[in-house]
Design a protein around this motif. Structure first.
Motif, PDB file in Angstrom:
ATOM      1  N   THR A  51       0.804  -1.223   0.000  1.00 38.76           N
ATOM      2  CA  THR A  51       0.000   0.000   0.000  1.00 38.76           C
ATOM      3  C   THR A  51       0.837   1.273   0.000  1.00 38.76           C
ATOM      4  OG1 THR A  51      -1.539  -1.271   1.358  1.00 38.76           O
ATOM      5  CG2 THR A  51      -1.994   1.083   1.123  1.00 38.76           C
ATOM      6  N   TYR A  52       2.044   1.185   0.610  1.00 38.79           N
ATOM      7  CA  TYR A  52       2.875   2.389   0.720  1.00 38.79           C
ATOM      8  C   TYR A  52       4.298   2.177   0.206  1.00 38.79           C
ATOM      9  CZ  TYR A  52      -0.943   3.621   3.879  1.00 38.79           C
ATOM     10  OH  TYR A  52      -2.179   3.868   4.404  1.00 38.79           O
ATOM     11  N   GLY A  53       4.622   0.948  -0.172  1.00 33.54           N
ATOM     12  CA  GLY A  53       5.970   0.664  -0.675  1.00 33.54           C
ATOM     13  C   GLY A  53       7.027   0.834   0.379  1.00 33.54           C
ATOM     14  N   ASN A  54       6.643   0.717   1.647  1.00 34.39           N
ATOM     15  CA  ASN A  54       7.485   1.180   2.738  1.00 34.39           C
ATOM     16  C   ASN A  54       7.003   0.500   4.008  1.00 34.39           C
ATOM     17  OD1 ASN A  54       8.712   2.904   4.694  1.00 34.39           O
ATOM     18  ND2 ASN A  54       8.774   4.524   3.143  1.00 34.39           N
ATOM     19  N   ASP A  55       7.952   0.070   4.865  1.00 34.18           N
ATOM     20  CA  ASP A  55       7.511  -0.561   6.112  1.00 34.18           C
ATOM     21  C   ASP A  55       7.355   0.455   7.245  1.00 34.18           C
ATOM     22  OD1 ASP A  55      10.140  -0.062   6.653  1.00 34.18           O
ATOM     23  OD2 ASP A  55      10.695  -2.140   7.090  1.00 34.18           O
ATOM     24  N   LYS A  56       7.522   1.731   6.943  1.00 34.71           N
ATOM     25  CA  LYS A  56       7.222   2.759   7.947  1.00 34.71           C
ATOM     26  C   LYS A  56       6.451   3.906   7.277  1.00 34.71           C
ATOM     27  CE  LYS A  56      11.876   4.692   7.776  1.00 34.71           C
ATOM     28  NZ  LYS A  56      12.787   3.749   7.112  1.00 34.71           N
ATOM     29  N   PRO A  57       5.256   3.581   6.812  1.00 37.53           N
ATOM     30  CA  PRO A  57       4.509   4.572   6.026  1.00 37.53           C
ATOM     31  C   PRO A  57       4.053   5.765   6.859  1.00 37.53           C
ATOM     32  CG  PRO A  57       3.136   2.650   6.486  1.00 37.53           C
ATOM     33  CD  PRO A  57       4.518   2.310   6.961  1.00 37.53           C
TER      34      PRO A  57
ATOM     35  N   LEU B 169       5.506   6.402  13.494  1.00 37.35           N
ATOM     36  CA  LEU B 169       4.848   7.689  13.739  1.00 37.35           C
ATOM     37  C   LEU B 169       5.297   8.675  12.665  1.00 37.35           C
ATOM     38  CD1 LEU B 169       3.037   9.435  15.584  1.00 37.35           C
ATOM     39  CD2 LEU B 169       5.044   9.890  16.997  1.00 37.35           C
ATOM     40  N   ASN B 170       4.338   9.131  11.884  1.00 37.31           N
ATOM     41  CA  ASN B 170       4.623  10.140  10.861  1.00 37.31           C
ATOM     42  C   ASN B 170       5.750   9.714   9.920  1.00 37.31           C
ATOM     43  OD1 ASN B 170       2.703  11.462  12.311  1.00 37.31           O
ATOM     44  ND2 ASN B 170       3.950  13.250  12.834  1.00 37.31           N
ATOM     45  N   GLY B 171       5.742   8.453   9.554  1.00 36.51           N
ATOM     46  CA  GLY B 171       6.734   8.000   8.586  1.00 36.51           C
ATOM     47  C   GLY B 171       8.083   7.663   9.178  1.00 36.51           C
TER      48      GLY B 171
END
Lengths: 584, 584
Positions: free
Chosen positions: A281-287, A475-477
């Protein structure tokens, strides 16, 4: 007593009182027969007045000679200020000075001690003790100490015991590089500084102290990326007789408490997504979920249309950038160049404008008609007015690229708001990552992390498919915390070490004491660690950690103020049974 | 949720409730058709009952097979206990077990997990994680965390900010040996671990953060005496715009608060004595004043009486040991042997029994008559029933010897009561000590300590006569804190460095950043540091610090549990540009 009030104390209610203040001369205004001095300390600024009508010539002269950052003590009377300054709490009064003592003089500081200083980063670091006099830095340090107080309060109130674990421990080859400390009393041997108190907190669980925490310095000798420090502070926590759910609830509670107490923000339940969902969904494990732009996978609606780039791509994926359909062709070309930079590495970008009238205009109209593009819009959630940006390629790479683009667009659109907080849990991380060079697996979290229940057999047959009882708090990316349920069974731990490429002998040499401990009644346990530096910076609405650390090091790991590290003398080396072995 | 209650929770009010408990099997009593198990966790012990009448055979059999320190989860019903155990809070109830899960088995522990264990020090340290399960150690760690909480609470409530100072700093030749940390990124250079955050806290004062504290690990690479640790914890504090009086008041307040909150003891004003008085009255700069036996100097009443030992002694000094006139000749001889041991080093001891009828009987009746001895009694404050012990020799030596005797007699007479607290301030320490070998002065406290006001000139003419604005807080014969008012003037600091044998270049190389900082408006400041390990041990009524530290090191600086320090591999050494240089 050098003073009876601080420079932040005095109000109209103090008028006519005799007071003694101490502080630093912030600035002096000399109007001939009257001299005003702004006196600053940690608590605020108070205006001093030296008035030729009401004071001696000598005193006026003394005031006139005060330099910036002189340290002074003044005695005087609080009087009402003719023209009040409503910007500062002490703005209603001033102090009519009756006597002045210079406690210490000051050379002219190398930069101005103002909120917006003229000192660059290097100068500020070299004279950090002056930088700390500036409100933004001083307030950050006070803010940090407040966060630590609230963390300790919450955890103590919830039955956690703070236990100090040792700093002089043993070097382990797993993970990042250790800093080592040669032992003088044990020839040829070294301590290591802890990368985290991981094994000790697990031993405390074996020891029955079922709720442990510690705010503790940790050390990693890594090549420093920007905004990393060789020494950093963790809020380290561990609990026994818990499942993942118990840990998530406890530390969601802590985070909610901090957001409420520190930022005055009420947040209900934190969303949870799996690692796989986060990547999809975000391509990232800390979206960063303060904003949308969720990924829409477009393979199904882009194939078999003669556009070879998409046909041959493992993944075609897009985001709808809100309100960006007004980007000119030139702006879009620049954006395409941005994603093609080596740091991002995309090969190109396909776009589709969602016109205000509901029609679409894409860079690949040759291959896709309005109906196709309407599918794109549906999948990416695009509304009229948006710009759909589409990247394609191999799954992992293109996700990382589109994630970078998503973040960049959020910055450009002002969607990363410092005073907005969007926490979420990312769960079900993979247990292991395959190192293609060595053929061994790396622990994604660390080697003591437990596989998810029911995946024990999979660990033997298909290790890379195993999910872990591991979780990150984002938190906030930013990843602000991460942890796992640990293995408490010696046999499973041995299997893990095997997959990580340790021989039984190596495992025993490195972690023997932990494996021994597990044979004496280890309870089920798990924990989490928060990066305090990062947490404080984010709660403080900032992105960089350096100004929340009193005495940070630069990107070469140097403290430029004290000039460390530095050579030591031969006697010291000799006592440590060491010789330098410098390559020239 | 593994459990819904702890093993310390259940009372009569819980009777008939279904509960889930987890814990360790403390012991099992098998009475054939009934098996009782004591289940232990951090919070207490709860008795489990497996009753053949009310439970399945299989469950009874399972209970029977539980080994010591097995970790189990049980579900069952709280029932009233037939024979109540009033020694434990849960003694009114037991849990009738309905199901039992073994969460982990345990090998037989190497020592019993009881208050009085059969494990010796070495075994306990090797298996510290098991030792921590024992109440005395567990309670010490919980006690320590409570003390730290109260310290932080008091200091925060009084406006102190906790600031973290760096651990990777610069080596200084002054004082004890540093532990050093080779830098990989800065070839041939080393960090040092802080012996204390001394310079950083002074820089924070220059930075305007006028009330600083930190509970912080410090490091000293010293040959370890018993009950010293290479890493130890300090409560480190500093204040700006203060005089000595402000510091003493603030930290007397902290100590009173701790004694009240932790020990429930109210103490009024702390006595203060000067270093000179302490040495004269107790032969010691950290006197235990829970009891008297103050020194009486007897030179004036012992001279010119043909007793050459006293005539030629620089100091003749005695104490009146209360109620010890009943010591037999043999016991006194043994005491004389005790003071003559090499560790004490007295050449002999003169005694005088104060008989119950008011007469005296001394070992030197040949030289001194009843009137002389009455003088001795008067000066030492001896009453009928006491034994006066007199030593003689050179002042410093004989004071140390008599101090040792005084402490020994206090132990024998049971006067060092763990639950009695007698704090005092020792003030006006000498600024400098002459090192007779090098001819240089050592800073008695540290090189940043300020001379007392008005003694500036003396520093040039007679350095060893200068008193310092330095103070120790003593509790029950232990120094628990020490500090000083600092020099905030660059010139005085330079003078100090000169007396300490630094060339200006050396001073600049080592402390240049501090001397630079002092040129930019350093405020008057001072501080104190408490040894937390020792403070906690004393408040806990104990003498040794080791069992108040979760994972202590032994006298060779080794952690025998994790087996550190240890060799590191050649690759690590190479990366650090180091070679071993072992003498065989």
């Amino acid at each position: 007593m050098y003073r009876d009030h601080t420079c932040g104390d005095l109000r109209e209610s103090h008028i006519d009182q005799e007071v003694i203040l101490c502080g630093w001369v912030q600035k002096t205004r000399d109007k001939g027969f009257v001299v005003w001095v702004d006196l600053r300390d940690r608590y605020g600024i108070t205006q001093l007045v030296f008035d030729g009508d009401r004071t001696s010539k000598a005193l006026l002269e003394q005031a006139r000679n005060l330099g910036r950052e002189f340290v002074v003590q003044v005695k005087g009377k609080v009087i009402e200020r003719a023209s009040k300054n409503t910007n500062i709490p002490t703005g209603a009064i001033e102090v009519l000075v009756e006597s002045l003592t210079v406690l210490n003089e000051s050379k002219t500081p190398p930069f101005t001690i103002e909120n917006n200083t003229d000192g660059g980063e290097d100068l500020r670091m070299k004279y950090r003790y002056l930088d700390i006099r500036r409100n933004p830095v001083k307030n950050n340090l006070i803010f940090r100490s407040k966060v630590a107080i609230e963390v300790r309060k919450y955890l103590s109130d919830h039955g956690f015991i703070e236990v100090e674990t040792p700093y002089l421990i043993k070097s382990t080859p797993e993970g990042a590089r250790d800093f080592v400390v040669p032992s003088r009393m044990n020839q040829g041997q070294f301590y290591a500084l802890p990368q985290s108190p991981q094994t000790f907190k697990q031993l405390l669980m074996v020891g029955g102290l079922d709720k442990y925490f510690q705010i503790v310095k940790c050390f990693r000798d890594e090549d420093l990326r920007a905004d990393r420090q060789p020494e950093f502070t963790q809020i380290d926590c561990e609990m026994a007789f818990v499942e993942q759910e118990d840990i998530l609830n406890t530390f969601e509670g802590l985070t909610k408490y901090l957001l409420k107490e520190i930022n005055g923000v009420d947040i209900k339940e934190f969303p949870r997504i799996t690692y796989d969902e986060a990547m999809k969904t975000y391509g990232n494990d800390k979206p960063d979920i303060r904003f949308g732009m969720e990924f829409g996978e477009l393979n199904a609606v882009t194939q078999h249309k003669d556009f070879n780039v998409f046909n041959t791509a493992e993944l075609v994926v897009g985001i709808a950038v809100p309100g960006a359909n007004s980007y000119t062709r030139k702006e879009i070309d620049k954006l395409t160049d941005w994603v093609k930079r080596p740091q991002i590495g995309a090969l190109g970008m396909v776009y589709c404008r969602c016109n205000d009238d509901g029609s679409y205009k894409s860079s690949v109209d040759k291959f896709y008609d309005q109906e196709d593009l309407a599918h794109w819009a549906k999948i990416t959630g695009a509304q009229p007015g948006d710009l759909i940006c589409v990247l394609s390629g191999s799954t992992n790479k293109v996700r990382a690229q589109l994630s970078a683009l998503r973040m960049e667009m959020a910055v450009r659109l002002g969607l990363r708001k410092a005073n907005e907080f969007a926490p979420l849990w990312v769960v079900d991380f993979p247990l292991l990552e395959l190192d293609e060079e060595t053929g061994h697996y790396h622990a994604m979290h660390h080697p003591f992390t437990s596989p998810k229940p029911g995946q024990m057999e999979l660990l033997e047959t298909d290790p890379s498919a195993v999910s872990a009882n591991a979780y990150d708090l984002v938190l906030n990316g930013n990843e602000i915390g991460g942890g796992s349920i640990r293995i408490h069974d010696t046999e499973i731990q041995s299997t893990m070490f095997k997959h990580l490429g340790f021989t039984p002998e190596e495992a025993k040499a490195q972690f023997g004491f932990l494996m021994d401990a597990f044979q004496y009644g280890a309870p089920p346990h798990g924990g989490i660690a928060f990066g305090l530096d990062r947490l404080v910076a984010i709660l403080g609405g900032q992105e960089t950690i350096r100004d929340f650390i009193a005495f940070p090091k630069n990107n070469n790991g140097r403290d430029v103020m004290i000039d460390a590290p530095a050579p030591i003398d031969d006697g010291q080396l000799k006592e440590l049974n060491l010789k330098l072995d410098i390559k020239s």
